[in-house]
Design a protein around this motif. Structure first.
Motif, PDB file in Angstrom:
ATOM      1  N   SER A   1      89.847   5.147 -55.555  1.00  0.00           N
ATOM      2  CA  SER A   1      90.341   6.326 -54.588  1.00  0.00           C
ATOM      3  C   SER A   1      91.707   5.703 -54.135  1.00  0.00           C
TER       4      SER A   1
ATOM      5  N   THR B   1      97.928  17.625 -53.449  1.00  0.00           N
ATOM      6  CA  THR B   1      96.478  18.169 -53.522  1.00  0.00           C
ATOM      7  C   THR B   1      95.975  19.321 -54.706  1.00  0.00           C
TER       8      THR B   1
ATOM      9  N   SER C   1      90.378  16.067 -54.114  1.00  0.00           N
ATOM     10  CA  SER C   1      91.208  15.462 -52.947  1.00  0.00           C
ATOM     11  C   SER C   1      90.926  16.194 -51.764  1.00  0.00           C
TER      12      SER C   1
ATOM     13  N   TYR D   1      92.826  16.784 -47.536  1.00  0.00           N
ATOM     14  CA  TYR D   1      94.209  16.553 -46.585  1.00  0.00           C
ATOM     15  C   TYR D   1      93.712  17.006 -45.251  1.00  0.00           C
TER      16      TYR D   1
ATOM     17  N   VAL E   1      92.817  10.812 -52.428  1.00  0.00           N
ATOM     18  CA  VAL E   1      92.570  11.353 -53.441  1.00  0.00           C
ATOM     19  C   VAL E   1      91.279  10.575 -54.218  1.00  0.00           C
TER      20      VAL E   1
END
Lengths: 216, 216, 216, 216, 216, 216, 216, 216
Positions: free
Chosen positions: B44, B59, B65, B67, B76
């Motif tokens: 990751s 994204t 993913s 955010y 991610v």
């Protein structure tokens, strides 16, 4: 050489307290001349930040005189006979700030105000402050001295409603050497309505308190 | 153009946690290449301080993913399924520090630690902190975020025995603009044994806590 | 004059270690009064950053007492008879940092921890550090002292997984005079999870290590 | 309006390389006039730190021209056909420094030197540097770029004998924002004989290397 | 007490010149031990920035030894019998910089290079510099010392093509006190390709010149 | 809302030149009101540092008016018909300083003095200055603009006897960003009798020159 | 040792006043050599900022000589017999600035100008300044000395039309220690056309006034 | 997400005025939640330093609400119906400070005090202040706003006896950019008894005045 200074004797009439003398950067000759000028005008002379060696010379020449080594305050003349108590409290976090607490104390005494001193109510042991809150509530003005990170005024300012004058002390080392961190910390306080004076400016803090008390 | 970076994939083996990516000063092209490299190595990728616009592009390209706009953290890949709770507490003085509290929170989540967040325990109303002392005593590490005058770690440090990691926030204005006053205030704290990280360095504070927890 | 300080004797109960005395800015009279207060409460008194001249007076008055000239640490009382070894390592880049290494060493000894000292593992000859990596891996906490550009904690932090407490030393000249460059360099370290204390704050670093060790 | 600049065309004769143009603070009109003046004198014009928008206008007007967005270098004219390789190595700690690595690279190319770039040899994973030591030993001059704490030149300087030109990068945040910590760290390096240029001054570092190479 | 330092005797092999001793912050006991260690390893010991009082003790104990009061350089051992001349020129603006000129001079002498000194070629009377330009053109490296506004390297850099190492001197007062203005002025020089060392770092400038000369 | 400003229309009588308006921090509404007040008093209004967008609105509303985009000077009214020439010279090191040269130029024009501009006489190619020395000798006052390291006033001050007003420009980057290095360099100049104004204070430099010229 | 300085005897011809000697950072041996060189060239030597101890040695060796302890000015030779009066006034806020007032006074006397001194016209009692306005109007140049907050030049600049040279004094403490606040306050003055010299640069202020007077 | 803030509704009882909201660093979502919380507790919400765009959203959602664009104050709720006048005067030097004057004005209005505003009494034309002295004498507290060199509080402090709260404004450029010079100038004031708040901290100044008035 002719006299190269001119005391502002009208200041007391204008703003309520007389001119005092910043002793640190003056020579003994300069100070002697200035003190004699005060005497000719029938005024006591208060000298702040006076180094011990110069004070020893001057106290031997002028009488009555008083010199406090911790606060470096010299008085040529006498403190007022009658003083008002219980109006102003001075708080500090520890023994290292005593020089400043006492400069404030004697400066206020000179204008007839006897302040109460609360030593070692610092924030690293916040219970010591909390135990004094009710007692502190009685005073009209709080002067709060702190060095290092200068957090004490913030905690006081969140607990009590009075005018708070924060005084940064120059004690400390590394990032707090010279008092700039305490100064900025006090200015940036998240407790509202706190005001600040210059680092080590005990006399200024005293006169700021006097301006508040005096006008009532 | 040939690859102009080289991820340190042995870092996790050496020091217990893997390399992450500082997103603020990298272009989308640079970040895309780096994330693909992580994916090729079956890892990751955690990107810190990633601006919203760049995050939206990335994204949309990488899945799964995650955010978070407040903390500007991009992951991610996926957070660990199993996490350890009740080890680490994050304290802060107010809503303005939330971006940093959450950067710490997600950084710890990435290494399998779910921290508890204590909002608005600031020193301008010290009772809010005092009410939480017994609850806070249960945690192994305390991460304390503060902006403006940065006094919170000092008060906490005088009341609780755990390791305390102080994190200065860049919120503020005038003398506290950019967080330097909070930083210096924390470094100069009269409460002993407090350690400090760079201004806004939430990820660093999280890893400092992880180093403490991990070695037990 | 009445007592103008108040020792926080409950501190040890609250946070695990007792109040110590910052000696640099106190007079002999102030220190004498404080030490006597500790004695009345059956406590040893640890004084940090005590200038040699003041130490000579106090060691002649109090017994048993111990003063180390390099670290400027004064102990009135005795170090614990039983100490725990092999938990904490102190690393430094050279002889110029010895004053700080030893302040950390004696501060830890006062709370019953005997640290190991690694001298001259500085980054200008990085092989000296690399040769000690396996030995260093055994310790629970690493305290890393550095002056000048302060790069040692970064290199250590990239090689070892333990909690790392970086201590900037005030040695240096020009841009590194006073230790601010070392401090900022440590705060800005690209090795993650390093925490920092104030310049020359050896006692603080020691207590930060103690907080980590103590809670295990 | 009459011409309000005067290019120093004798500079190349005096010091070995010609005047270039600092693009950041000039308007398109000013730049157009200057570039035309270079063309009238049959010289290529190198513009440094040129913002993308201004570059787009100028590259559409002048041919042949070259603009590199990462380094913000504009060349109106052509790079030398014949270049010398294997004299100068540029080291950096990561992708965030690429803008500066490339400003150095193209500035050297303009004076006929093709440098080798070593990316991601940063000190947080010092093995990546150690693996390249023998390769690096072949170069006559090492230019070392670093942001954040700027420790890379110190480690390189302790391992290799060549002239080392350290270039602080403005990447970073908090105490390292703007590159001042990296700059001071490099100046304070405990590795001897390292020299430093201004923050982000890639062109200056390139010309410093050129001065060394050129005179041999 | 066991030895608490470790000289890096492999440094000369690695980088071309041996470790020297920074004298300012070490005690006589520390210096004595270090010098004896050099002697056991059959090496001369160069001590920089050694205060006069400490030097007097050490020169009375060690023979042969040399101490220069202006530059504060101590050599225990002897300068090389054979030296190379006419490679390095040291320029300075006046008598106030002599301490630094001479630290550079003796540091270079220690590694077998005899530099030429050009005194009082400062920019306030630029004709003195202009008269020496042809003579200066013969040297391979120019070391330029300046305090106050530090403008000399800029003027030299615009007139001559060699590598230029600028050394800021700490002489000055007001804004130039401590040498920071000279340092920044040199870093910001509009003459390209100038490199800079730390304020008062004469030894570093000498070794930077040596790195250039040595590799040819 | 009532008028919240009060123009000092007696200033011209007292000190020889009228009040002007600092435009950067005022809104269009504030500026409009102030300009109308000047008009009611039959005075031209000079606005300094006025951003382009605000200028476009105001020039469309007031006539006659003049706006120079480089210097950001707005005049509502007209420049004097008769001007005195050949009294004041403005020297600068390059195109990047033009904004400041022109602010000085138009400010002087407003008080009836037409200055001569000498572009690109910077110290990196000192011959360009030397070629103009005899021409410069004719002027009564020299205003010298420089950014970056700010060395030009020093070289001029060593060559010419007139009053020299040094003006630091905010151009530059790294250590010279914002103009502080140029400012300090000018203040620390080893050429005597140079005076300095604030960074980018072209109007102030112009009025300082006017005070000198006016009194003759 | 051969002579390591070179006096710029052509300076007087070029710029109207001769080279003087900055005494603070030179040794007695260096000063003796320089003064002898002046004597050989039949010139008086003015030494500024000369410490008392060094002055005592030199005044015992050279005759005629004059040393003023307050201003730290040494003259070897004689002041001009004929001087011009009533051209230059020196204003100051108090006794603490006298050292600087007198440095300016004697520096001007050396070039044949006898300035008038106005002591204690500081802004804390602005009536003292207002009473002197008409008298001050007679002078061609005003030199205004101030420490602490440095407000005096601003008030003077708003009242009088002459050239004003502001001189910051290093007296003060806390934020005004070293004179930086006074310096910045003068540079930022809202009264236009004021120019400033370096902190404590009395000689520079004198020569700036001389440049103005001389050219008339 | 659960509520991540906790308003300190007991503050008014403790210290006399309620918690307000620092708007600059909060998102609309955060502000909406906080304002709703105030409404649930039947309190008006005062938001300081609220950017125009965020204010437009919030004023469209909440009613009654008031937003002043100059001072960036948002009130959700209503100002008190009854206010006390003639207690507090706000002085400022010019139009550029109006944003701060008005932040103070509305903050005081929120706690029931209607202050009087004196615009353009700046020190560059000191007669404007002198004309208002008798009028100003009637007020209990003076709040003095100034940017640039911040001299106004000093002159006021020498003329009037009341408590004076100095507020540095961030207007200015060069050395006065951001307000630090005004701040330091006020702290260093030679007029005694002046206190200072953080740069641009209008709300803090208002509450400091309220603390003084309230306790009478």
């Amino acid at each position: 050489m002719s006299k190269n200074f001119r005391i502002d004797y009208q200041r007391e009439e204008r703003i309520g307290f007389q001119e005092v003398v910043f002793g640190a950067s003056k020579t003994i000759d300069q100070l002697r001349g200035i003190i004699q000028d005060f005497q000719k005008n029938h005024k006591s002379a208060l000298v702040t930040r006076l180094q011990k060696k110069k004070a020893e010379v001057l106290t031997s020449e002028f009488s009555p005189s008083f010199y406090d080594q911790t606060s470096k305050i010299l008085l040529v003349g006498e403190f007022p006979k009658e003083v008002v108590e219980d109006e102003i409290a001075i708080l500090s976090g520890g023994t290292s700030d005593q020089y400043l607490v006492d400069e404030i104390y004697y400066s206020l005494l000179f204008v007839g105000r006897k302040a109460s001193r609360f030593h070692d109510v610092g924030v690293a042991g916040v219970h010591r402050l909390l135990e004094n809150i009710e007692e502190l509530r009685k005073y009209s003005v709080l002067i709060v001295v702190a060095g290092f990170e200068g957090a004490l005024p913030t905690v006081v300012g969140g607990l009590l409603p009075q005018p708070i004058i924060a005084v940064p002390a120059s004690v400390g080392y590394g990032v707090s050497k010279g008092g700039k961190t305490a100064l900025k910390s006090m200015l940036a306080s998240c407790a509202n309505g706190i005001t600040v004076v210059n680092i080590d400016n005990g006399y200024g803090a005293a006169m700021a308190a006097f301006r508040i008390i005096h006008g009532k």
